[in-house]
Design a protein around this motif. Structure first.
Motif, PDB file in Angstrom:
ATOM      1  N   ALA A 103       6.751  -2.734  12.867  1.00  0.00           N
ATOM      2  CA  ALA A 103       5.526  -2.325  12.172  1.00  0.00           C
ATOM      3  C   ALA A 103       4.359  -2.250  13.155  1.00  0.00           C
ATOM      4  CB  ALA A 103       5.214  -3.315  11.050  1.00  0.00           C
ATOM      5  N   MET A 104       4.271  -3.206  14.088  1.00  0.00           N
ATOM      6  CA  MET A 104       3.203  -3.182  15.091  1.00  0.00           C
ATOM      7  C   MET A 104       3.393  -2.007  16.054  1.00  0.00           C
ATOM      8  SD  MET A 104       2.424  -7.229  15.841  1.00  0.00           S
ATOM      9  CE  MET A 104       4.090  -7.645  16.395  1.00  0.00           C
ATOM     10  N   GLU A 105       4.652  -1.728  16.402  1.00  0.00           N
ATOM     11  CA  GLU A 105       4.922  -0.563  17.256  1.00  0.00           C
ATOM     12  C   GLU A 105       4.475   0.727  16.568  1.00  0.00           C
ATOM     13  OE1 GLU A 105       8.934  -2.233  19.576  1.00  0.00           O
ATOM     14  OE2 GLU A 105       9.080  -0.603  18.124  1.00  0.00           O
ATOM     15  N   PHE A 106       4.773   0.812  15.268  1.00  0.00           N
ATOM     16  CA  PHE A 106       4.377   1.993  14.517  1.00  0.00           C
ATOM     17  C   PHE A 106       2.850   2.087  14.413  1.00  0.00           C
ATOM     18  CE2 PHE A 106       7.937   4.051  11.996  1.00  0.00           C
ATOM     19  CZ  PHE A 106       8.878   3.760  12.969  1.00  0.00           C
ATOM     20  N   GLY A 107       2.208   0.923  14.339  1.00  0.00           N
ATOM     21  CA  GLY A 107       0.754   0.918  14.330  1.00  0.00           C
ATOM     22  C   GLY A 107       0.200   1.511  15.619  1.00  0.00           C
ATOM     23  N   GLU A 108       0.791   1.135  16.743  1.00  0.00           N
ATOM     24  CA  GLU A 108       0.347   1.666  18.035  1.00  0.00           C
ATOM     25  C   GLU A 108       0.628   3.164  18.140  1.00  0.00           C
ATOM     26  OE1 GLU A 108       1.223   1.110  22.836  1.00  0.00           O
ATOM     27  OE2 GLU A 108       1.513  -0.578  21.457  1.00  0.00           O
ATOM     28  N   LEU A 109       1.845   3.569  17.781  1.00  0.00           N
ATOM     29  CA  LEU A 109       2.207   4.984  17.859  1.00  0.00           C
ATOM     30  C   LEU A 109       1.377   5.829  16.900  1.00  0.00           C
ATOM     31  CD1 LEU A 109       6.087   4.512  18.071  1.00  0.00           C
ATOM     32  CD2 LEU A 109       4.594   5.322  19.905  1.00  0.00           C
ATOM     33  N   GLY A 115     -10.853   4.746   7.637  1.00  0.00           N
ATOM     34  CA  GLY A 115     -10.947   3.852   8.787  1.00  0.00           C
ATOM     35  C   GLY A 115     -10.015   4.268   9.901  1.00  0.00           C
ATOM     36  N   GLY A 116      -9.173   5.270   9.636  1.00  0.00           N
ATOM     37  CA  GLY A 116      -8.339   5.835  10.693  1.00  0.00           C
ATOM     38  C   GLY A 116      -7.091   5.044  11.031  1.00  0.00           C
ATOM     39  N   ALA A 117      -6.578   5.329  12.218  1.00  0.00           N
ATOM     40  CA  ALA A 117      -5.287   4.791  12.652  1.00  0.00           C
ATOM     41  C   ALA A 117      -5.276   3.265  12.754  1.00  0.00           C
ATOM     42  CB  ALA A 117      -4.920   5.405  14.002  1.00  0.00           C
ATOM     43  N   ASN A 118      -6.393   2.690  13.164  1.00  0.00           N
ATOM     44  CA  ASN A 118      -6.439   1.239  13.316  1.00  0.00           C
ATOM     45  C   ASN A 118      -6.256   0.542  11.975  1.00  0.00           C
ATOM     46  OD1 ASN A 118      -6.686  -0.874  15.229  1.00  0.00           O
ATOM     47  ND2 ASN A 118      -8.730  -1.329  14.443  1.00  0.00           N
ATOM     48  N   LYS A 119      -6.895   1.063  10.935  1.00  0.00           N
ATOM     49  CA  LYS A 119      -6.753   0.494   9.589  1.00  0.00           C
ATOM     50  C   LYS A 119      -5.348   0.738   9.039  1.00  0.00           C
ATOM     51  CE  LYS A 119     -10.988  -1.013   9.095  1.00  0.00           C
ATOM     52  NZ  LYS A 119     -11.293  -2.467   8.981  1.00  0.00           N
ATOM     53  N   ALA A 120      -4.788   1.915   9.330  1.00  0.00           N
ATOM     54  CA  ALA A 120      -3.425   2.210   8.882  1.00  0.00           C
ATOM     55  C   ALA A 120      -2.435   1.240   9.521  1.00  0.00           C
ATOM     56  CB  ALA A 120      -3.055   3.652   9.234  1.00  0.00           C
ATOM     57  N   ALA A 121      -2.646   0.916  10.793  1.00  0.00           N
ATOM     58  CA  ALA A 121      -1.775  -0.026  11.492  1.00  0.00           C
ATOM     59  C   ALA A 121      -1.827  -1.402  10.830  1.00  0.00           C
ATOM     60  CB  ALA A 121      -2.198  -0.139  12.960  1.00  0.00           C
TER      61      ALA A 121
END
Length: 440
Positions: free
Chosen positions: A55-61, A220-226
């Motif tokens: 899940a954290m990897e997907f957050g980064e990607l 909030g973008g990608a950071n919030k989605a992660a």
């Protein structure tokens, strides 16, 4: 001013929870106990830790590619190109569309149990009706589908809490509360049994990918989605472990079999009051509904993204921007889900689905390494890199090795077919043979 079309972090988290919890707790928790006894707790914890890393990897990607709609396919396509993207993308899509069948079958089993229509024939009919109705809801639009999922998830988390508390009370009052319930027979007290259970558990955690297809839609973008991805996995892991403990408190681990309605079975075993049985069954119906909803949405968007990257014909690229939905993708995914209802019991369907998931997660882990190597980063980074990524790769390889032979055979055959199709289409368009130099 906030864009009213964007999805909040709680709603995004609910989308992931909707896909994760319905697929595992209500449908596969009993199957994992049947395969590994009380060691199912180890399987849930082990896969839960792995799921948090992924899940954290997907957050980064996702933070690197915030507008990607194809989950791990988009990450792999961007990192390694069209060949690896095509093969893993189709396998991933097949996994998601197959998962629709497994979860919908759980819905059919619970509804059959509630109505007294226990025949597998009725379970399949109920599952087909569910898939059809949810396909219509997806076609109406992603914002409406995601909002509906939020309220469904809040209800089922409340019902699961009632189930866990009631299980302790019932186990104590009916005197089924016994340490021997947790005894693991010699035949299941081994690493192989835990791995077999973990395969089912891995399917149960797979739904968090649904959030990665919505990164551009999250406020909030990608950071919030992660963060929403990680939140959904952690919350699910806590509830998974609590429910497995509750199930074994009421019923000895040796009594469980491969079935799609374990909570209903446990309550029947201890002769729970009908109102409790009714409430929990309604919760199961809500959970499997929201999970099926999320899987239809996720699979359709993956299929659209594969088409958008020109790896499938134009037919697959039809996308309603106003409603933010891939109409053709929804229809195709639903048809595949209905067909897969006839492929076997819930464990067999889940095992078939898992191959593409495991492979896509494995290649996605290498994608994280690739983007770090070329110094392409997003707003979210995987903690403790590279150690967490290495752990994920090792565990994923072990899980693939431990899969049922039938699922591995099907997976390998599909890879070979996709490989041949890819090069057939490539060479069909060329007027000369391309020869690459791999080494200097």
């Amino acid at each position: 001013m906030k864009d009213q079309k964007l999805i909040s972090v709680p709603v995004a988290t609910a989308v992931g929870l909707g896909a994760i919890i319905g697929a595992g707790i209500f449908v596969l928790s009993g199957t994992t106990i049947a395969l590994a006894g009380a060691n199912a707790l180890i399987a849930f914890a082990l896969v839960g830790v792995l799921a948090i890393i992924i899940a954290m990897e997907f957050g980064e990607l996702g933070s690197i590619m915030p507008h990607a709609k194809g989950a791990s396919f988009s990450f792999i396509f961007e990192a390694f190109g069209s060949e690896m993207g095509f093969i893993t993308g189709i396998l991933l899509y097949f996994s998601f569309s197959t998962a629709i069948a497994a979860i919908a079958l759980g819905f059919g089993s619970y509804l059959g149990s509630l109505t007294g229509l226990h025949s597998g024939y009725y379970s399949i009919i109920f599952a087909i009706i569910l898939i059809f109705v949810l396909s219509i809801l997806n076609i109406i639009g992603i914002k409406k589908a995601a909002s509906a999922d939020f309220y469904l998830v809040m209800i089922k988390l409340g019902i699961l809490t009632i189930f866990v508390i009631s299980a302790v009370v019932l186990a104590y009052s009916t005197k089924t509360l016994n340490v021997s319930n947790f005894t693991v027979p010699p035949s299941k007290d081994n690493v192989y049994a835990i791995f077999s259970a973990s395969i089912a558990v891995f399917f149960a955690y797979s739904g968090f990918q649904s959030i990665s297809t919505l990164t551009s839609d999250v406020n909030g973008g990608a950071n919030k989605a992660a963060k929403a991805i990680v939140f959904s996995v952690v919350i699910s892991m806590i509830f998974y472990i609590l429910v497995v403990v509750a199930l074994i408190l009421m019923v000895p681990a040796s009594k469980y079999t491969v079935s799609a309605d374990p909570l209903a079975f446990a309550l029947s075993y201890v002769h729970a009051p009908y109102y409790l049985y009714f409430i929990v069954t309604i919760g199961a119906l809500i959970a499997t509904t929201s999970a099926t909803l999320a899987m239809i949405m996720t699979s359709s968007r993956v299929l659209y993204q594969i088409g958008e990257n020109k790896l499938l014909p134009k037919f697959f690229r039809k996308f309603n921007s106003k409603k933010d939905v891939s109409v053709n993708g929804v229809i195709i995914s639903s048809v595949i889900g209905i067909v897969m209802l006839f492929s076997g019991n819930v464990y067999i369907i889940a095992a078939i689905s898992n191959f593409g998931l495991l492979l896509s997660y494995l290649v996605s882990s290498f994608a994280v390494i690739h983007f770090r190597r070329i110094k392409k980063s997003g707003t979210f980074k995987t903690p403790l890199y590279p150690y967490t990524v290495i752990v994920a790769i090792i565990l994923l390889v072990l899980f693939i090795y431990g899969m049922p032979k039938e699922a591995l055979d099907i997976g390998v055959i599909i890879i070979l077919i996709l490989f041949m199709l890819y090069y057939f289409f490539i060479e069909f368009k060329r007027d000369r043979v391309i020869r690459e130099e791999l080494f200097k």
